[in-house]
Design a protein around this motif. Sequence first.
Motif, PDB file in Angstrom:
ATOM      1  N   LYS B 254      45.506  47.009  37.654  1.00 44.18           N
ATOM      2  CA  LYS B 254      44.197  47.817  36.977  1.00 44.18           C
ATOM      3  C   LYS B 254      44.720  48.470  36.371  1.00 44.18           C
ATOM      4  O   LYS B 254      44.202  49.219  35.702  1.00 44.18           O
ATOM      5  N   SER B 255      45.013  49.571  37.489  1.00 42.59           N
ATOM      6  CA  SER B 255      45.328  50.982  37.169  1.00 42.59           C
ATOM      7  C   SER B 255      46.023  51.169  35.564  1.00 42.59           C
ATOM      8  O   SER B 255      45.947  51.827  35.573  1.00 42.59           O
ATOM      9  N   MET B 256      47.607  50.397  36.273  1.00 39.74           N
ATOM     10  CA  MET B 256      48.651  50.570  35.167  1.00 39.74           C
ATOM     11  C   MET B 256      47.941  50.031  33.905  1.00 39.74           C
ATOM     12  O   MET B 256      48.144  50.533  32.957  1.00 39.74           O
ATOM     13  N   LEU B 257      47.262  48.985  33.808  1.00 39.03           N
ATOM     14  CA  LEU B 257      46.645  48.962  32.272  1.00 39.03           C
ATOM     15  C   LEU B 257      45.911  49.150  32.094  1.00 39.03           C
ATOM     16  O   LEU B 257      45.911  50.054  30.979  1.00 39.03           O
ATOM     17  N   GLU B 258      44.934  49.921  32.310  1.00 32.54           N
ATOM     18  CA  GLU B 258      44.028  50.883  32.864  1.00 32.54           C
ATOM     19  C   GLU B 258      44.551  51.984  31.834  1.00 32.54           C
ATOM     20  O   GLU B 258      44.602  52.280  30.584  1.00 32.54           O
ATOM     21  N   TRP B 259      45.712  52.642  32.643  1.00 31.27           N
ATOM     22  CA  TRP B 259      46.768  53.980  31.775  1.00 31.27           C
ATOM     23  C   TRP B 259      47.676  53.366  30.392  1.00 31.27           C
ATOM     24  O   TRP B 259      46.952  54.064  29.162  1.00 31.27           O
ATOM     25  N   LEU B 260      47.814  51.875  30.246  1.00 32.95           N
ATOM     26  CA  LEU B 260      48.780  51.572  29.072  1.00 32.95           C
ATOM     27  C   LEU B 260      47.545  51.542  27.625  1.00 32.95           C
ATOM     28  O   LEU B 260      47.966  52.161  27.084  1.00 32.95           O
ATOM     29  N   LEU B 261      45.934  51.438  27.927  1.00 33.78           N
ATOM     30  CA  LEU B 261      45.729  51.463  27.527  1.00 33.78           C
ATOM     31  C   LEU B 261      44.981  53.078  26.857  1.00 33.78           C
ATOM     32  O   LEU B 261      44.637  53.041  26.137  1.00 33.78           O
ATOM     33  N   PHE B 270      52.129  40.366  29.897  1.00 33.04           N
ATOM     34  CA  PHE B 270      51.280  39.573  30.234  1.00 33.04           C
ATOM     35  C   PHE B 270      51.140  39.840  31.068  1.00 33.04           C
ATOM     36  O   PHE B 270      51.930  40.701  31.853  1.00 33.04           O
ATOM     37  N   TYR B 271      49.572  39.243  31.966  1.00 32.47           N
ATOM     38  CA  TYR B 271      49.593  39.394  33.607  1.00 32.47           C
ATOM     39  C   TYR B 271      48.735  37.885  33.699  1.00 32.47           C
ATOM     40  O   TYR B 271      48.686  37.805  33.093  1.00 32.47           O
ATOM     41  N   PHE B 272      49.931  37.696  35.400  1.00 29.91           N
ATOM     42  CA  PHE B 272      49.635  36.631  36.070  1.00 29.91           C
ATOM     43  C   PHE B 272      49.038  36.863  37.090  1.00 29.91           C
ATOM     44  O   PHE B 272      49.456  37.586  38.168  1.00 29.91           O
ATOM     45  N   PHE B 273      47.727  36.416  37.137  1.00 30.35           N
ATOM     46  CA  PHE B 273      47.129  36.650  38.384  1.00 30.35           C
ATOM     47  C   PHE B 273      46.788  35.556  39.211  1.00 30.35           C
ATOM     48  O   PHE B 273      46.324  34.323  38.790  1.00 30.35           O
ATOM     49  N   GLY B 274      47.231  34.977  40.540  1.00 30.79           N
ATOM     50  CA  GLY B 274      47.573  34.185  41.435  1.00 30.79           C
ATOM     51  C   GLY B 274      45.511  33.840  41.820  1.00 30.79           C
ATOM     52  O   GLY B 274      46.144  34.856  42.888  1.00 30.79           O
ATOM     53  N   ALA B 275      45.746  32.929  42.346  1.00 31.26           N
ATOM     54  CA  ALA B 275      44.692  32.513  42.970  1.00 31.26           C
ATOM     55  C   ALA B 275      44.598  31.607  43.634  1.00 31.26           C
ATOM     56  O   ALA B 275      44.952  30.281  43.424  1.00 31.26           O
ATOM     57  N   ARG B 276      43.880  31.119  44.451  1.00 29.11           N
ATOM     58  CA  ARG B 276      43.668  29.472  45.469  1.00 29.11           C
ATOM     59  C   ARG B 276      42.174  29.272  44.225  1.00 29.11           C
ATOM     60  O   ARG B 276      42.985  28.035  43.613  1.00 29.11           O
ATOM     61  N   CYS B 277      41.296  29.344  44.731  1.00 28.83           N
ATOM     62  CA  CYS B 277      40.945  29.085  44.022  1.00 28.83           C
ATOM     63  C   CYS B 277      39.220  29.759  42.751  1.00 28.83           C
ATOM     64  O   CYS B 277      39.811  31.178  42.936  1.00 28.83           O
ATOM     65  N   LYS B 278      38.980  28.711  42.122  1.00 32.83           N
ATOM     66  CA  LYS B 278      37.595  30.280  41.142  1.00 32.83           C
ATOM     67  C   LYS B 278      37.197  31.231  42.036  1.00 32.83           C
ATOM     68  O   LYS B 278      37.036  32.106  41.471  1.00 32.83           O
ATOM     69  N   GLU B 279      36.894  30.947  43.049  1.00 34.36           N
ATOM     70  CA  GLU B 279      35.889  32.247  43.805  1.00 34.36           C
ATOM     71  C   GLU B 279      36.821  33.453  44.415  1.00 34.36           C
ATOM     72  O   GLU B 279      36.694  34.081  44.616  1.00 34.36           O
ATOM     73  N   ASP B 280      37.946  33.220  43.993  1.00 35.44           N
ATOM     74  CA  ASP B 280      38.857  34.185  44.529  1.00 35.44           C
ATOM     75  C   ASP B 280      39.662  35.126  43.454  1.00 35.44           C
ATOM     76  O   ASP B 280      40.094  35.883  43.466  1.00 35.44           O
ATOM     77  N   LEU B 281      38.652  34.902  42.138  1.00 32.22           N
ATOM     78  CA  LEU B 281      39.034  35.490  40.950  1.00 32.22           C
ATOM     79  C   LEU B 281      38.055  36.583  40.901  1.00 32.22           C
ATOM     80  O   LEU B 281      36.826  36.072  41.449  1.00 32.22           O
ATOM     81  N   TYR B 282      38.607  37.097  39.906  1.00 28.62           N
ATOM     82  CA  TYR B 282      37.952  38.508  40.243  1.00 28.62           C
ATOM     83  C   TYR B 282      37.875  39.367  38.786  1.00 28.62           C
ATOM     84  O   TYR B 282      38.792  39.357  38.509  1.00 28.62           O
ATOM     85  N   LEU B 283      37.150  40.359  38.642  1.00 22.87           N
ATOM     86  CA  LEU B 283      37.338  41.191  37.045  1.00 22.87           C
ATOM     87  C   LEU B 283      37.951  40.253  36.245  1.00 22.87           C
ATOM     88  O   LEU B 283      38.589  41.084  35.384  1.00 22.87           O
ATOM     89  N   THR B 284      37.804  38.757  35.456  1.00 24.11           N
ATOM     90  CA  THR B 284      37.951  38.126  35.187  1.00 24.11           C
ATOM     91  C   THR B 284      37.791  38.102  33.390  1.00 24.11           C
ATOM     92  O   THR B 284      38.834  38.749  33.417  1.00 24.11           O
ATOM     93  N   GLU B 285      36.569  39.072  32.992  1.00 20.74           N
ATOM     94  CA  GLU B 285      35.999  38.316  31.977  1.00 20.74           C
ATOM     95  C   GLU B 285      36.590  40.019  31.705  1.00 20.74           C
ATOM     96  O   GLU B 285      37.293  40.643  30.816  1.00 20.74           O
ATOM     97  N   TYR B 286      36.247  41.231  32.592  1.00 21.34           N
ATOM     98  CA  TYR B 286      37.053  42.866  32.423  1.00 21.34           C
ATOM     99  C   TYR B 286      38.500  42.923  31.822  1.00 21.34           C
ATOM    100  O   TYR B 286      38.470  43.625  30.910  1.00 21.34           O
ATOM    101  N   LEU B 287      39.153  41.890  32.673  1.00 16.85           N
ATOM    102  CA  LEU B 287      40.857  41.804  32.129  1.00 16.85           C
ATOM    103  C   LEU B 287      40.693  41.224  30.921  1.00 16.85           C
ATOM    104  O   LEU B 287      41.744  41.482  30.010  1.00 16.85           O
ATOM    105  N   TYR B 288      40.374  39.803  30.577  1.00 14.91           N
ATOM    106  CA  TYR B 288      40.538  39.825  29.121  1.00 14.91           C
ATOM    107  C   TYR B 288      39.798  40.492  27.731  1.00 14.91           C
ATOM    108  O   TYR B 288      40.571  40.237  27.153  1.00 14.91           O
TER     109      TYR B 288
END
Lengths: 151, 366
Positions: B254-261, B270-288
Amino acid sequence: MKQTPDEKKIQEKMQPGSITLEGFLGNDNRHYHEIIEEDLHLLNNLGITKEQIADKLQDITDQAFESYDGIITLENGAIVEYVSVRGKVVSPFSGQKPSPKGFVKYYDPQRKISISWCPLNIQMIREFGFFEGKGSPNRLDPDLIFKLFFA
Amino acid sequence: MIILVLQTTGIMMVMGGVLAALLVIAERYLADYGECNIDINGKRQEKVKGGSSLLSSLNSRNIYLASACGGRGSCGFCKCKVIEGGGPLLPTEKPFLSPEEISENIRLSCQVKIKKDIKIELPEAIFNIRKFKAKVSSIRDYTHDIKELTLDLKDSSTINFKAGQYIQLHSARYGKVKQSVSRAYSISSNQSSTDLVQVIIRLVPKGICTTWVHEYLKEGDDVEFTGPYGDFYIRDTDKDIIFIAGGSGMAPIKSMLEWLLEINSPRKIFYFFGARCKEDLYLTEYLYEFENKLADFEYHPVLSQPGEEDKWQGKTGYITPYLKDVIRDSKNTEAYLCGSPGMINSVSKGLKEYGISESDIFYDSF
């Protein structure tokens, strides 16, 4: 019991809140030396060594680790999961390398027995024959290990 | 006869014990090593009182080497090169040092006692590491076991770090925990925000520091940390970037992306974020949102075990197979990984199979 300064340090590091929140001794009031002695005596009676147990646990750990935090089924039907966590945990014993913080969950569906262990357990068993004190949440009871893997 | 031998042995053991105790007391209270000089890189001289460890002596001069065990010789992080005056290598150091490190005079600074003038070598980046006091200005829940802390620096301090670096947060005493511990956490805030740092911390079951953060720490509390540490930061090239993270590994990415921006990077990312299920995802809208802001960016959350209730229509399974579809030129691609050791192990193997050079794969080996 007379203790060397190093042994005193080890006993202190095994208390709750020193290295881990729960510590290594559970509700076992004995010195760690006595816990080790009794468990090694038990292993001797069972006809296995601490190294054999450590090797078995390490083998399962390696297989589970390779699965990238997934769940694997072993040939004996046991279901194993490696839950890896960032960071390392240090040993209460002196002169040991830190171990990865992850842990292994092992479930034998035939016997309906679940146990879990972490790489530090394997290191302490291999190097010192320390299975943790009775009542410790991470104690690996040698009797149970024998039943699961060597009987 | 046997009784006599036992008596003699017993007397000798007691005498040995008494002598050892006297030596320890004498060493502690009577030995006076006077003022000693620490020569750092042949450029900087620090006068310290002899008798303390190199680690604590450096700390007293505001020079902070990484250490997770507080100088107890059990984490092996506080390595430094001792050129002269370090005394013999101790058995307590050997388990942490490779044969190459031993031949290069690398030592554990917490085990080296300063008894005379000493010459050491430290990377220049060490001098940027400082101790900070901060106030917890906000605690934000991201998932059931992940929180973000915002730490406002006190005393008008500022911190200069590179996106991807980490701090060592010092926990307070609580409950059964009678001593402070230090744990490393990647900074998740932008490197241009120099008056605060944010960290993302996942609860480790029965972990001393994460339990303190998740169950005891409150907004308004004061905390201390040292930093910045680490060489996990974006290399200054024009190569394509693949970020891969899981869990709290989101933080440095997240810090790197904000700096690149902020620097309007034209690189393909490309950014691949791995999680088990949907409840483990966060900051999704922010990253899109970065897909609309950065020149060439795609965000791909991947769920390994989505539940039916998730109604997930995105990528599933493991991340590695998806990587070969996004590698345009393996010689011109860098990968930055942050997550569990299992994930790093598996993904780095896959990346190498797809032709990415080991020297272009970066990760923090926490």
